[in-house]
Every structure is written in structure tokens, then in C-alpha cells.
Design a protein around this motif. Structure first.
Motif: not given
Length: 181
Positions: A32-43, A113-116, A120-127
Motif C-alpha cells: 500500500s501507499a501508507s508507511p509500514t508501522p514500526s515493529v514493537a521492540p518486544s516483538v 511469525t511472532v505471537d506474544l 505460552p508466547p511462540k514464534v513460528t519459523i519457516r526455513s
């Protein structure tokens, strides 16, 4: 002993992947033409720590397999059950037939993909996992384990890394992915 080599190789790869189909990767929205929101430091911190745990798992798994040590304490730094038990089981199978891994697998992280909010909080990693530099040999004479040649040199994988009560991000699951490498 020929059947043992093929079965052992399949189990060795299974420590990094299983046949279960993982959750499909999220699709990307059109730019989109709108700027990408910044990612939270915790993420960002969670993502970096989870990827560090995943890379540590890949390296530690290779090192433990190279000496056939299922009780390598370093495995506990990166893995939790059910993947910890499966990994130790597969390394123990190597040890039981007197085999070791030569070389190591390599992982290239494609995305995460981070799901805080998850419990429990998890991160899914594709590799993509590259097994081209890996082979199984008997420790006593370095001869190849029969029927242990890896047919698929690259495999897609999806790993789940969860935040444990100890504050550690640990890999708990790794499945064969549906994406291509």
C-alpha cells in the motif's frame, strides 16, 4: 543391517521434521501507499531470541549426532519436549548401532511469525534445511551406514519456538513444511 541404515536416516531427519502438515504460511497483502508501522521492540526481541534458539538447535543437534551423544547437556539449552525427547531418541539410535553423523545440516530461515498473545508466547519459523553435507558412518571404521544416503538434500521446515517459564525460548516442534526451498 541394511534396513537399519534407511530407517535410521529417516528417524534422523524426523528429528528435524515430521510428516504433519503445518499451519499454512500467512499470505502477504498487496503493498500500500501508507508507511509500514514500526515493529514493537518486544516483538523484535522475541523474534531474534527464537531464531537464535532455532539456529542453536540445528548446530547442537549436529554436534551431538557427530559423537552420538543423546545426553549432550547443550540440547537442553535449545530444546524442550516433545522435540527434545524425539531428538534424544534418534541420537540414541545412532549410538546403539555404533554410528555417527559426519558433516552438519544447515538451516536458512526464510521468515518468522511472532505471537506474544499465545499461551505460552511462540514464534513460528519457516526455513529450508540443507542436508547435502551430511552422511552417516560407523564410528569404528568410518564406513558408510548402508542405505543411509539422504535422497532429499533440501527440506522445507516449520519450527515452533516457545517462551518457557524459565525465560528461555526453546524449540518444541519441527515439521516438514509445505513451502519449497
Amino acid at each position: 543391517m541394511l534396513a537399519v541404515g534407511g530407517a535410521l536416516l529417516a528417524l534422523l531427519i524426523a528429528a528435524c521434521t515430521t510428516d504433519e502438515d503445518p499451519t499454512p504460511a500467512p499470505t502477504t497483502a498487496a503493498p500500500s501507499a501508507s508507511p509500514t508501522p514500526s515493529v514493537a521492540p518486544s516483538v523484535t526481541a522475541a523474534e531474534q531470541q527464537a531464531i537464535g534458539a532455532y539456529n542453536g538447535y540445528i548446530q547442537t543437534y549436529a554436534l551431538a549426532s557427530q559423537v552420538a551423544d543423546p545426553d549432550d547437556p547443550n540440547l537442553l539449552r535449545y530444546l524442550a519436549n516433545p522435540l527434545l525427547s524425539l531428538t534424544q531418541h534418534n541420537i540414541r539410535k545412532l549410538k546403539n548401532i555404533g554410528a555417527v553423523q559426519i558433516g552438519s545440516q544447515k538451516a536458512t530461515v526464510l521468515d518468522s511469525t511472532v505471537d506474544l498473545a499465545a499461551k505460552p508466547p511462540k514464534v513460528t519459523i519457516r526455513s529450508c534445511l540443507d542436508y547435502s553435507a551430511l552422511k552417516l558412518v560407523y564410528k569404528s571404521n568410518q564406513s558408510p551406514v548402508p542405505n543411509s544416503e539422504i535422497k532429499e538434500k533440501e527440506l522445507a521446515a516449520v519450527a515452533t519456538v516457545t517462551l518457557h517459564t524459565t525465560g528461555q525460548w526453546l524449540v518444541t516442534e519441527s515439521k516438514q513444511g509445505s513451502h519449497t526451498c
